[in-house]
Enzyme design. Sequence first.
Site, PDB file in Angstrom:
ATOM      1  CD  GLU A  98      54.623  76.214  -1.770  1.00 34.35           C
ATOM      2  OE1 GLU A  98      53.451  75.801  -1.781  1.00 34.35           O
ATOM      3  OE2 GLU A  98      55.606  75.453  -1.623  1.00 34.35           O
ATOM      4  CG  HIS A 101      56.586  72.575  -5.533  1.00 38.47           C
ATOM      5  ND1 HIS A 101      57.057  71.419  -6.113  1.00 38.47           N
ATOM      6  CD2 HIS A 101      55.609  72.172  -4.679  1.00 38.47           C
ATOM      7  CE1 HIS A 101      56.422  70.378  -5.640  1.00 38.47           C
ATOM      8  NE2 HIS A 101      55.516  70.804  -4.775  1.00 38.47           N
ATOM      9  CG  HIS A 168      51.953  66.565  -1.481  1.00 37.39           C
ATOM     10  ND1 HIS A 168      51.022  66.593  -2.492  1.00 37.39           N
ATOM     11  CD2 HIS A 168      52.869  67.525  -1.795  1.00 37.39           C
ATOM     12  CE1 HIS A 168      51.351  67.525  -3.371  1.00 37.39           C
ATOM     13  NE2 HIS A 168      52.479  68.096  -2.974  1.00 37.39           N
ATOM     14  CG  HIS A 276      64.067  56.180   7.132  1.00 37.13           C
ATOM     15  ND1 HIS A 276      63.440  55.740   5.981  1.00 37.13           N
ATOM     16  CD2 HIS A 276      65.108  56.950   6.708  1.00 37.13           C
ATOM     17  CE1 HIS A 276      64.068  56.226   4.923  1.00 37.13           C
ATOM     18  NE2 HIS A 276      65.094  56.950   5.331  1.00 37.13           N
TER      19      HIS A 276
END
Length: 370
Positions: A98, A101, A168, A276
């Site tokens: 994390e 990133h 995001h 999808h």
Amino acid sequence: MLIQLAILGLLAALLPLTIVWVSSDQNKYRKLVWVTVFLTFDLIMFGAFTRLTDSGLGCPDWPGCYGHANPLQAHEQISAAEAAMPTGPVTVAKAWIEMIHRYLAMAVGVLIISIMVIAWRGWIKSRRADLRFSPTLPTLLLAFVCLQGAFGAWTVTLKLQPVIVTIHLLLGMFLLSMLVWLGARENMHHPVAAPARSLQRMAAVALILLFLQIALGGWVSTNYAALACTDFPLCHGRVIPDMDFEHGFTLWRHLGKTADGEYLPFAALTAVHWVHRNFAFVVVIFIAWLAHKALHIEGLRSNARWLLIVLGAQFLTGMSTIFLKWPLALAVIHNGGAALLVLLLTMLNYRVRIPAQPTADHAATRLSAA
């Protein structure tokens, strides 16, 4: 902590900035833009890795990790959380994933600030005569990366709420598209046969369809619906399985819950996956048709060929994730394929809308494209 994080962001940006500085390319500004495109693509790939390894809450606060600038300083708190829940969202490995990133995201932010500063400096120094440095798009990029950072913060503080995580992802893809458009504007403009207006419309529609499919893919991923259908071309042995569209596509709800706070029914995940999967056929057919048209236009053939290659690879990785039960490497590659399609379609849109022209006219057209 904020000062330490700023220093880490600058250090992360130091390598790409050094690459630009020592490059033999005389146009350092163009080089910086394309290096930023490359790093943004890497950031999207690593963001997918972060999401798919369930590392989004590896550090459950923002912008630091338990109030510290790196997981080493927060080792005690992270170890305590991992000991209390070994398979939970906080582990030493997830915390590092994390934070790396976030460091990459800060590096992209520093590079975009550099692009904007150079653009404004060149624009003012040339007394608005050098259209290479038109600052409109670089300034919009800075505003956009700040918005993306805000959604990154909300991703953590709102505990991976699906709609926030999906937005995001979309903003990251749109940021990549904006950077590619800026890079295309700074490139040498090779001759392109004047395309039909219908091709311009097709290219725009293809990019819109792609972003819709990316939104659906993000919704699948953030709701953990990738394995809701494990057979193909049927789903649970049926063309149209039992599905709950109402709960599946309710946007404002917590992860794994309905808007009323109940556990999300499996039929809702099936609906998310099924939409999808089937919309993918629409997108693939339309983009393949566009690429086929572009193959017949001088100056667009290379772009069209790459579009077909990446489109085929993306379709195969999508199918493979179903049959191979969503392996991590394939899932990350599938996200990267979506980013490559955004890059290629943005380049195609630029080239069909901003054809090569004599120097003076070309400069004016490039300014309007900013």
